[in-house]
Design an enzyme around this catalytic site. Structure first.
Site, short mmCIF file in Angstrom:
data_model
loop_
_atom_site.label_atom_id
_atom_site.label_comp_id
_atom_site.label_asym_id
_atom_site.label_seq_id
_atom_site.Cartn_x
_atom_site.Cartn_y
_atom_site.Cartn_z
N HIS A 273 0.87 -1.23 0.14
CA HIS A 273 -0.11 0.10 -0.03
C HIS A 273 0.95 1.18 0.17
CE1 HIS A 273 0.69 0.70 4.13
NE2 HIS A 273 0.65 -0.64 4.37
N CYS A 289 3.58 -5.10 6.31
CA CYS A 289 3.19 -4.47 5.22
C CYS A 289 4.31 -4.11 4.19
CB CYS A 289 2.24 -3.53 5.02
SG CYS A 289 0.50 -4.15 5.82
#
Length: 348
Positions: A273, A289
């Protein structure tokens, strides 16, 4: 086209393109397929049925097809009768004078008039001229078709199925000038007089190197582009090496927080992201992440479909990217279909 070639328009209903009533039957089962409406209108116009061709173009235009709107405008221009001049009796002297004046003007501007007429006539006669479909767009659509087949056991009935609302938004956009057919375990894409099958295209994939802190977008074995990323901090390794993109999200959790403006969900609340902290890019600081800058994730987002493979490894790739400054931007970076009210608890 082979006579035994058939298309499954809906489950267990097959049509043959060689059937005389193919287009009407196809559109009965798939009434929202604007590409087929335009194709049918082209056939009708070739057969001299201008009125019905106009009707189908009108239907496609009402469903939002800009290509149909352009073709409809050109078709109406071609069908409009030229105004007929009314003639009156003229004296022989006036006729001779006008003829001489006409010839004089023709000598002065003949060349300019001819070239202008030639350009204008060719613009209006090409009512169905398609814009160019780029190699990048073909790659993106072909990859999405492969991933759709892998997850659903068949190819989509129509290309617009790839741009369904979240969470079935395999892509953000498909070019209107692509003509798509599928039957059984195969498909064909036709664009700019080129026919492409699943055997012609190499799929896309993502590779992340935690050592070099780079994300690579690959087509087959070719590296298309690479981007700097943030990776998990020490002690929080990613618990898998091979996975796929399970969701594509525009503006996750509103798009103004730590998840940035775009995201690809993987598994176990881990995602690729964007970020509202661009200074963190290139560091080992995340909770699990992979982060890109918002500009970079927005560049990658329209290329990657649901189902695209993602590999997490340590070693960097050694080949130079084909595009040193990032992937060529696509015309539609996202649509409202990529948005959702779902709240994501990614590890950031």
């Amino acid at each position: 086209m082979k006579k035994d070639h058939v298309i499954e328009v809906i489950p267990h209903v097959f049509l043959s393109p060689s059937d005389r009533g193919f287009y009407r039957k196809y559109l009965h089962y798939r009434p929202h397929d604007t590409s087929m409406m335009i194709q049918y209108a082209r056939v009708l116009q070739d057969n001299g049925n201008m009125k019905e061709a106009e009707m189908w173009l009108q239907k496609a235009a009402e469903r939002g097809s800009t290509k149909a709107l352009s073709a409809l405008s050109n078709l109406r221009a071609l069908s409009r009768p030229s105004p007929q001049p009314s003639y009156r009796k003229r004296s022989i002297g006036l006729v001779v004078f006008l003829l001489a004046l006409f010839l004089f003007i023709g000598v002065l501007i003949g060349t300019h008039f001819h070239s202008s007429w030639y350009r204008t006539s060719h613009q209006t006669l090409s009512a169905y001229e398609d814009p160019t479909v780029t190699d990048e767009e073909l790659t993106v659509v072909s990859n999405a078709l492969m991933r759709y087949h892998q997850q659903n056991g068949r190819y989509p009935y129509q290309l617009n199925d790839l741009v369904s609302p979240f969470p079935y938004n395999y892509l953000s956009h498909t070019p209107e000038s692509l003509y798509y057919t599928s039957s059984g375990g195969s498909y064909t894409l036709t664009a700019d007089n080129r026919m492409i099958t699943e055997e012609d295209m190499k799929p896309l994939s993502i590779y992340v190197s935690t050592e070099s802190r780079l994300l690579y977008v690959r087509k087959g074995k070719t590296i298309l582009a690479s981007y700097p990323v943030s990776v998990p901090r020490s002690g929080t390794p990613i618990p898998f090496q091979e996975t796929i993109v399970t969701k594509r999200v525009a503006f996750p959790n509103g798009g103004e927080g730590v998840l940035g403006t775009r995201g690809f969900e993987l598994e176990e609340n881990i995602a690729i992201h964007g970020t509202d902290s661009p200074s963190s890019i290139g560091s080992a600081v995340t909770g699990g992440c992979i982060r890109l800058s918002n500009a970079d994730i927005e560049n990658v987002f329209p290329y990657i479909s649901i189902g695209t493979p993602v590999t997490i490894g340590e070693e960097p790739l050694t080949s130079e990217p084909l595009h040193g400054s990032g992937l060529p931007p696509l015309s539609t970076p996202f649509t409202d279909h990529d948005r959702t009210e779902e709240v994501f608890a990614w590890r950031e």
